[in-house]
Design a protein around this motif. Structure first.
Motif: not given
Length: 65
Positions: A18-39, A62-65
């Motif tokens: 699952c890929k999430l699009k995130c925004y960090d107000p203090p840094a003013g950045e948009t970034y992505y976090v991708t979650l998988s079973r092991s990473k 804990h482990k996601l899977g």
């Protein structure tokens, strides 16, 4: 979080991501976090504080899977 892609699952390999699009107000950045079973993967960020925050969060889970 400000958006993302629907989760996907490969039942033959029993994997998901699952890929999430995130925004960090203090840094003013948009970034992505991708979650998988092991990473947890972070992309499109410049401020190392974002990486550190996500690493601390992931280390507390804990482990996601």
């Amino acid at each position: 979080m400000i958006g993302g892609t629907p989760p996907s699952r490969d039942t033959a390999k029993d994997t998901f991501s699952c890929k999430l699009k995130c925004y960090d107000p203090p840094a003013g950045e948009t970034y992505y976090v991708t979650l998988s079973r092991s990473k947890v993967r972070i992309s499109s960020y410049a401020d190392d504080a974002i990486r550190e925050t996500v690493e601390i969060w992931a280390d507390g889970k804990h482990k996601l899977g």
